[in-house]
Design a protein around this motif. Structure first.
Motif, PDB file in Angstrom:
ATOM      1  N   UNK A   1       0.825  -1.200   0.000  1.00 58.16           N
ATOM      2  CA  UNK A   1       0.000   0.000   0.000  1.00 58.16           C
ATOM      3  C   UNK A   1       0.865   1.257   0.000  1.00 58.16           C
ATOM      4  N   UNK A   2       1.917   1.262   0.806  1.00 54.71           N
ATOM      5  CA  UNK A   2       2.831   2.414   0.855  1.00 54.71           C
ATOM      6  C   UNK A   2       3.523   2.598  -0.487  1.00 54.71           C
ATOM      7  N   UNK A   3       3.952   1.508  -1.099  1.00 53.68           N
ATOM      8  CA  UNK A   3       4.611   1.582  -2.403  1.00 53.68           C
ATOM      9  C   UNK A   3       3.663   2.158  -3.455  1.00 53.68           C
ATOM     10  N   UNK A   4       2.439   1.665  -3.498  1.00 53.32           N
ATOM     11  CA  UNK A   4       1.460   2.182  -4.465  1.00 53.32           C
ATOM     12  C   UNK A   4       1.133   3.645  -4.201  1.00 53.32           C
TER      13      UNK A   4
ATOM     14  N   UNK B   1      11.516   6.157  -7.173  1.00 55.37           N
ATOM     15  CA  UNK B   1      10.482   5.613  -6.282  1.00 55.37           C
ATOM     16  C   UNK B   1      11.118   5.132  -4.979  1.00 55.37           C
ATOM     17  N   UNK B   2      12.230   4.408  -5.075  1.00 54.42           N
ATOM     18  CA  UNK B   2      12.913   3.895  -3.874  1.00 54.42           C
ATOM     19  C   UNK B   2      13.333   5.042  -2.960  1.00 54.42           C
ATOM     20  N   UNK B   3      13.784   6.147  -3.524  1.00 53.39           N
ATOM     21  CA  UNK B   3      14.209   7.295  -2.719  1.00 53.39           C
ATOM     22  C   UNK B   3      13.035   7.982  -2.036  1.00 53.39           C
ATOM     23  N   UNK B   4      11.854   7.899  -2.625  1.00 56.92           N
ATOM     24  CA  UNK B   4      10.677   8.569  -2.080  1.00 56.92           C
ATOM     25  C   UNK B   4       9.922   7.738  -1.049  1.00 56.92           C
ATOM     26  N   UNK B   5      10.275   6.476  -0.914  1.00 54.66           N
ATOM     27  CA  UNK B   5       9.583   5.621   0.052  1.00 54.66           C
ATOM     28  C   UNK B   5       9.898   6.097   1.466  1.00 54.66           C
TER      29      UNK B   5
ATOM     30  N   UNK C   1       8.864   1.377   6.740  1.00 55.35           N
ATOM     31  CA  UNK C   1       8.269   0.232   6.057  1.00 55.35           C
ATOM     32  C   UNK C   1       8.796  -1.030   6.726  1.00 55.35           C
ATOM     33  N   UNK C   2       8.056  -2.095   6.635  1.00 59.57           N
ATOM     34  CA  UNK C   2       8.451  -3.344   7.279  1.00 59.57           C
ATOM     35  C   UNK C   2       9.760  -3.869   6.701  1.00 59.57           C
ATOM     36  N   UNK C   3       9.900  -3.772   5.387  1.00 61.60           N
ATOM     37  CA  UNK C   3      11.093  -4.255   4.696  1.00 61.60           C
ATOM     38  C   UNK C   3      11.725  -3.073   3.967  1.00 61.60           C
ATOM     39  N   UNK C   4      13.045  -3.004   4.001  1.00 63.08           N
ATOM     40  CA  UNK C   4      13.743  -1.941   3.269  1.00 63.08           C
ATOM     41  C   UNK C   4      13.688  -2.246   1.768  1.00 63.08           C
ATOM     42  N   UNK C   5      13.325  -1.245   0.992  1.00 64.49           N
ATOM     43  CA  UNK C   5      13.225  -1.401  -0.451  1.00 64.49           C
ATOM     44  C   UNK C   5      14.363  -0.644  -1.125  1.00 64.49           C
ATOM     45  N   UNK C   6      15.218  -1.355  -1.863  1.00 61.62           N
ATOM     46  CA  UNK C   6      16.184  -0.704  -2.731  1.00 61.62           C
ATOM     47  C   UNK C   6      15.607  -0.694  -4.138  1.00 61.62           C
ATOM     48  N   UNK C   7      16.333  -0.156  -5.098  1.00 58.28           N
ATOM     49  CA  UNK C   7      15.811  -0.032  -6.456  1.00 58.28           C
ATOM     50  C   UNK C   7      15.394  -1.386  -7.035  1.00 58.28           C
ATOM     51  N   UNK C   8      16.179  -2.424  -6.798  1.00 54.97           N
ATOM     52  CA  UNK C   8      15.842  -3.741  -7.347  1.00 54.97           C
ATOM     53  C   UNK C   8      14.600  -4.315  -6.674  1.00 54.97           C
ATOM     54  N   UNK C   9      14.464  -4.138  -5.376  1.00 54.81           N
ATOM     55  CA  UNK C   9      13.272  -4.618  -4.675  1.00 54.81           C
ATOM     56  C   UNK C   9      12.026  -3.888  -5.155  1.00 54.81           C
TER      57      UNK C   9
END
Length: 109
Positions: A47-50, A64-68, A72-80
């Motif tokens: 939901x946060x990603x969307x 997008x990764x920089x704006x997250x 969040x429960x899991x750290x998101x890098x560009x590949x994630x």
């Protein structure tokens, strides 16, 4: 219990009577106990990603990764981000145009 279906098949009306002890009836109507709570962190991150994709009106995976937001429960890098957006693309929630991920048709309705 009775059911009515509209001629075009798009509207349905259902009536049901529940009787018995108040607590028993309420427990049958309570939907908060249904579902898998172990998926809540995943659903929250999706939901946060969307919301981020919609808020910035699309962007590259890195943007997008920089704006997250943190938290969040899991750290998101560009590949994630790409891996997750590819799944969401199957549900028309996002679309890839060139190298830019944008809100999909399901989010634009």
């Amino acid at each position: 219990m009775s059911e009515n279906e509209d001629a075009d098949g798009k509207e349905v009306s259902v009536s049901m009577e529940l009787s018995g002890d108040y607590e028993e009836v309420i427990s049958k109507l309570d939907s908060s106990d249904s579902g898998r709570t172990d998926l809540d962190p995943l659903l929250g991150d999706l939901e946060i990603l969307l919301e981020t994709v919609v808020r910035i009106n699309g962007g590259t995976r890195s943007a997008i990764a920089q704006q997250l937001p943190e938290g969040m429960t899991v750290a998101f890098d560009a590949q994630a981000v790409v891996d997750t957006l590819q799944v969401l693309e199957r549900y028309d929630l996002v679309v890839l145009e060139g190298n830019t991920w944008k809100p999909g048709p399901s989010l634009q309705e």
